[in-house]
Design a protein around this motif. Structure first.
Motif, PDB file in Angstrom:
ATOM      1  N   HIS A 187      15.942  34.445  45.278  1.00 54.93           N
ATOM      2  CA  HIS A 187      15.585  35.920  45.349  1.00 54.93           C
ATOM      3  C   HIS A 187      16.791  36.797  44.748  1.00 54.93           C
ATOM      4  O   HIS A 187      16.746  37.919  44.790  1.00 54.93           O
ATOM      5  N   PHE A 188      17.474  36.086  43.827  1.00 57.21           N
ATOM      6  CA  PHE A 188      18.552  36.677  43.007  1.00 57.21           C
ATOM      7  C   PHE A 188      18.240  36.540  41.581  1.00 57.21           C
ATOM      8  O   PHE A 188      19.309  36.972  40.833  1.00 57.21           O
ATOM      9  N   LEU A 189      17.100  35.935  41.203  1.00 56.87           N
ATOM     10  CA  LEU A 189      16.782  35.903  39.919  1.00 56.87           C
ATOM     11  C   LEU A 189      16.701  37.414  39.175  1.00 56.87           C
ATOM     12  O   LEU A 189      16.325  38.168  39.564  1.00 56.87           O
ATOM     13  N   ALA A 190      17.279  37.327  38.017  1.00 52.63           N
ATOM     14  CA  ALA A 190      17.395  38.618  37.237  1.00 52.63           C
ATOM     15  C   ALA A 190      18.335  39.658  37.877  1.00 52.63           C
ATOM     16  O   ALA A 190      18.437  40.959  37.429  1.00 52.63           O
ATOM     17  N   LYS A 191      19.157  39.206  38.719  1.00 57.13           N
ATOM     18  CA  LYS A 191      20.100  40.242  39.305  1.00 57.13           C
ATOM     19  C   LYS A 191      21.671  39.890  38.813  1.00 57.13           C
ATOM     20  O   LYS A 191      21.677  38.989  38.053  1.00 57.13           O
ATOM     21  N   HIS A 192      22.322  40.808  38.947  1.00 60.20           N
ATOM     22  CA  HIS A 192      23.557  40.800  38.165  1.00 60.20           C
ATOM     23  C   HIS A 192      24.936  41.145  39.053  1.00 60.20           C
ATOM     24  O   HIS A 192      24.634  41.981  40.026  1.00 60.20           O
ATOM     25  N   TRP A 193      26.056  40.579  38.747  1.00 62.12           N
ATOM     26  CA  TRP A 193      26.963  40.822  39.637  1.00 62.12           C
ATOM     27  C   TRP A 193      27.732  42.156  39.415  1.00 62.12           C
ATOM     28  O   TRP A 193      27.686  42.872  38.474  1.00 62.12           O
ATOM     29  N   LEU A 194      28.060  42.861  40.426  1.00 65.31           N
ATOM     30  CA  LEU A 194      29.059  43.891  40.548  1.00 65.31           C
ATOM     31  C   LEU A 194      30.251  43.854  40.801  1.00 65.31           C
ATOM     32  O   LEU A 194      30.477  43.190  41.770  1.00 65.31           O
ATOM     33  N   THR A 195      31.068  44.028  39.622  1.00 64.48           N
ATOM     34  CA  THR A 195      32.686  43.626  39.921  1.00 64.48           C
ATOM     35  C   THR A 195      33.398  44.859  40.504  1.00 64.48           C
ATOM     36  O   THR A 195      33.190  46.061  40.091  1.00 64.48           O
ATOM     37  N   LEU A 196      34.316  44.494  41.574  1.00 61.11           N
ATOM     38  CA  LEU A 196      35.137  45.602  42.020  1.00 61.11           C
ATOM     39  C   LEU A 196      36.506  45.082  42.047  1.00 61.11           C
ATOM     40  O   LEU A 196      36.843  43.956  42.330  1.00 61.11           O
ATOM     41  N   GLY A 197      37.557  46.034  41.809  1.00 57.96           N
ATOM     42  CA  GLY A 197      38.963  45.835  41.794  1.00 57.96           C
ATOM     43  C   GLY A 197      39.526  46.685  42.799  1.00 57.96           C
ATOM     44  O   GLY A 197      38.944  47.782  42.683  1.00 57.96           O
ATOM     45  N   LYS A 198      40.603  46.352  43.587  1.00 52.05           N
ATOM     46  CA  LYS A 198      41.238  47.329  44.726  1.00 52.05           C
ATOM     47  C   LYS A 198      41.988  48.369  43.700  1.00 52.05           C
ATOM     48  O   LYS A 198      42.635  47.921  42.782  1.00 52.05           O
ATOM     49  N   ASP A 199      41.852  49.538  44.041  1.00 54.08           N
ATOM     50  CA  ASP A 199      42.507  50.630  43.262  1.00 54.08           C
ATOM     51  C   ASP A 199      44.200  50.516  43.327  1.00 54.08           C
ATOM     52  O   ASP A 199      44.973  50.962  42.393  1.00 54.08           O
ATOM     53  N   ASN A 200      44.505  50.114  44.429  1.00 54.05           N
ATOM     54  CA  ASN A 200      45.939  49.996  44.637  1.00 54.05           C
ATOM     55  C   ASN A 200      46.820  48.663  44.291  1.00 54.05           C
ATOM     56  O   ASN A 200      48.070  48.463  44.671  1.00 54.05           O
ATOM     57  N   MET A 201      46.100  47.823  43.762  1.00 59.49           N
ATOM     58  CA  MET A 201      46.496  46.822  43.312  1.00 59.49           C
ATOM     59  C   MET A 201      46.403  46.480  41.850  1.00 59.49           C
ATOM     60  O   MET A 201      45.359  46.317  41.307  1.00 59.49           O
ATOM     61  N   ARG A 202      47.609  46.190  41.051  1.00 57.39           N
ATOM     62  CA  ARG A 202      47.353  45.704  39.606  1.00 57.39           C
ATOM     63  C   ARG A 202      47.846  44.293  39.267  1.00 57.39           C
ATOM     64  O   ARG A 202      48.606  44.020  40.300  1.00 57.39           O
ATOM     65  N   SER A 203      47.632  43.996  38.331  1.00 55.13           N
ATOM     66  CA  SER A 203      47.836  42.299  38.038  1.00 55.13           C
ATOM     67  C   SER A 203      48.400  42.288  36.379  1.00 55.13           C
ATOM     68  O   SER A 203      47.969  43.186  35.681  1.00 55.13           O
ATOM     69  N   SER A 204      48.954  41.510  36.290  1.00 57.11           N
ATOM     70  CA  SER A 204      49.468  41.005  34.782  1.00 57.11           C
ATOM     71  C   SER A 204      48.228  41.094  33.776  1.00 57.11           C
ATOM     72  O   SER A 204      47.620  40.469  34.261  1.00 57.11           O
ATOM     73  N   CYS A 205      48.353  41.603  32.707  1.00 51.72           N
ATOM     74  CA  CYS A 205      47.220  41.628  31.605  1.00 51.72           C
ATOM     75  C   CYS A 205      47.361  40.032  31.085  1.00 51.72           C
ATOM     76  O   CYS A 205      48.536  39.746  31.010  1.00 51.72           O
ATOM     77  N   PRO A 206      46.186  39.298  30.757  1.00 55.56           N
ATOM     78  CA  PRO A 206      46.170  38.183  30.382  1.00 55.56           C
ATOM     79  C   PRO A 206      47.228  37.788  29.172  1.00 55.56           C
ATOM     80  O   PRO A 206      48.063  36.884  28.872  1.00 55.56           O
ATOM     81  N   LEU A 207      47.097  38.854  28.038  1.00 51.33           N
ATOM     82  CA  LEU A 207      47.827  38.744  26.698  1.00 51.33           C
ATOM     83  C   LEU A 207      49.160  39.747  26.820  1.00 51.33           C
ATOM     84  O   LEU A 207      48.989  40.763  26.556  1.00 51.33           O
ATOM     85  N   VAL A 208      50.020  38.869  27.228  1.00 49.80           N
ATOM     86  CA  VAL A 208      51.408  39.514  27.362  1.00 49.80           C
ATOM     87  C   VAL A 208      52.130  39.568  25.993  1.00 49.80           C
ATOM     88  O   VAL A 208      52.516  38.468  25.366  1.00 49.80           O
ATOM     89  N   GLY A 209      52.826  40.605  25.555  1.00 55.49           N
ATOM     90  CA  GLY A 209      53.186  40.524  24.044  1.00 55.49           C
ATOM     91  C   GLY A 209      52.496  41.525  23.106  1.00 55.49           C
ATOM     92  O   GLY A 209      51.783  42.224  23.541  1.00 55.49           O
ATOM     93  N   GLU A 210      52.711  41.204  21.799  1.00 56.46           N
ATOM     94  CA  GLU A 210      51.828  41.838  20.933  1.00 56.46           C
ATOM     95  C   GLU A 210      50.940  40.894  20.181  1.00 56.46           C
ATOM     96  O   GLU A 210      51.138  39.835  19.813  1.00 56.46           O
ATOM     97  N   PHE A 211      49.708  41.374  20.217  1.00 54.92           N
ATOM     98  CA  PHE A 211      48.511  40.452  19.555  1.00 54.92           C
ATOM     99  C   PHE A 211      47.812  41.354  18.548  1.00 54.92           C
ATOM    100  O   PHE A 211      47.746  42.489  18.724  1.00 54.92           O
ATOM    101  N   SER A 212      47.133  40.960  17.538  1.00 55.28           N
ATOM    102  CA  SER A 212      46.314  41.825  16.675  1.00 55.28           C
ATOM    103  C   SER A 212      45.347  40.739  15.935  1.00 55.28           C
ATOM    104  O   SER A 212      45.363  39.754  15.830  1.00 55.28           O
ATOM    105  N   GLY A 213      44.453  41.776  15.224  1.00 53.35           N
ATOM    106  CA  GLY A 213      43.266  40.851  14.626  1.00 53.35           C
ATOM    107  C   GLY A 213      42.412  41.968  13.889  1.00 53.35           C
ATOM    108  O   GLY A 213      42.481  43.169  14.108  1.00 53.35           O
ATOM    109  N   ALA A 214      41.572  41.418  12.991  1.00 48.09           N
ATOM    110  CA  ALA A 214      40.686  42.477  12.189  1.00 48.09           C
ATOM    111  C   ALA A 214      39.493  42.414  13.107  1.00 48.09           C
ATOM    112  O   ALA A 214      39.044  41.589  13.893  1.00 48.09           O
TER     113      ALA A 214
END
Length: 218
Positions: free
Chosen positions: A77-104
């Motif tokens: 009964h979940f075939l062809a359904k998709h996850w809805l992603t939710l995050g708490k507005d009052n809680m933040r977390s470290s970004c995965p790439l800390v520092g400077e990253f670059s590319g083309a």
């Protein structure tokens, strides 16, 4: 929002709000619910609810039915359904790439991108698109707050909010053995149909440089 046995959420795709009252939980993390829309339509369905991190949950509503049978929580009964992603507005977390990253950029010849985290808070990130031959020629300048990340099947999904937009977005990436990461956008919810390893942008670590934060949320 969740309160007691009731969940209320707004679907931007369907342009309606749902109110779900829990009837039972036939299997872990799945709940048989009675749904009612803001238009007054009522039905039964199964709600799949997964906690991905301390401040990220995902939910998926299965096929609607006129009866409240527990078999609504079967996988079929979940075939062809998709996850809805939710995050708490009052809680933040470290970004995965800390520092400077670059590319083309893979689909724009002559353009490069740079990601740099804030000096004061690693949950704040600035992203720029610029001329590879002239780094002062900037075409896009975006700022994000990071709300957390989770890993699934070797891919890391990161929930962010761009400061000049009213909704959250998701990036998906995979780390490379030689260093760096392949990154691509995954929609407003963390879509599982993205392949950053083949279609993403390579972001390589450049330095531990940070940026003085000067952007405000609108």
């Amino acid at each position: 929002s969740v309160k007691g046995g009731q969940l209320i959420y707004k679907s931007d795709e369907e342009l309606t709000s749902y109110s779900a009252d829990t009837i039972s939980s036939p299997i872990p993390n799945r709940y048989l619910v009675r749904l009612e829309t803001s238009c007054g339509h009522a039905a039964y369905a199964c709600l799949a609810l997964e906690k991905r991190s301390d401040n990220i949950i995902e939910l998926m509503i299965g096929k609607h039915s006129k009866s409240s049978h527990q078999r609504l929580c079967d996988q079929e009964h979940f075939l062809a359904k998709h996850w809805l992603t939710l995050g708490k507005d009052n809680m933040r977390s470290s970004c995965p790439l800390v520092g400077e990253f670059s590319g083309a950029l893979p689909d724009a010849e002559g353009l490069c991108a740079r990601s740099v985290t804030s000096c004061d808070r690693s949950d704040q990130m600035n992203y720029q698109v610029y001329n590879c031959e002239n780094t002062t020629e900037v075409y896009e300048d975006r700022s994000y707050h990071c709300y957390g990340a989770f890993e699934e099947n070797g891919l890391v999904y990161t929930v962010v909010k761009r400061l000049d937009l009213p909704y959250k977005e998701c990036f998906v990436g995979t780390s490379l053995e030689r260093g760096g990461s392949m990154i691509t956008e995954a929609g407003t919810s963390c879509g599982r149909n993205r392949e950053p390893g083949t279609s993403g942008m390579l972001l390589s670590y450049r330095s531990d440089q940070c940026v003085e934060w000067k952007w405000e949320e609108v």
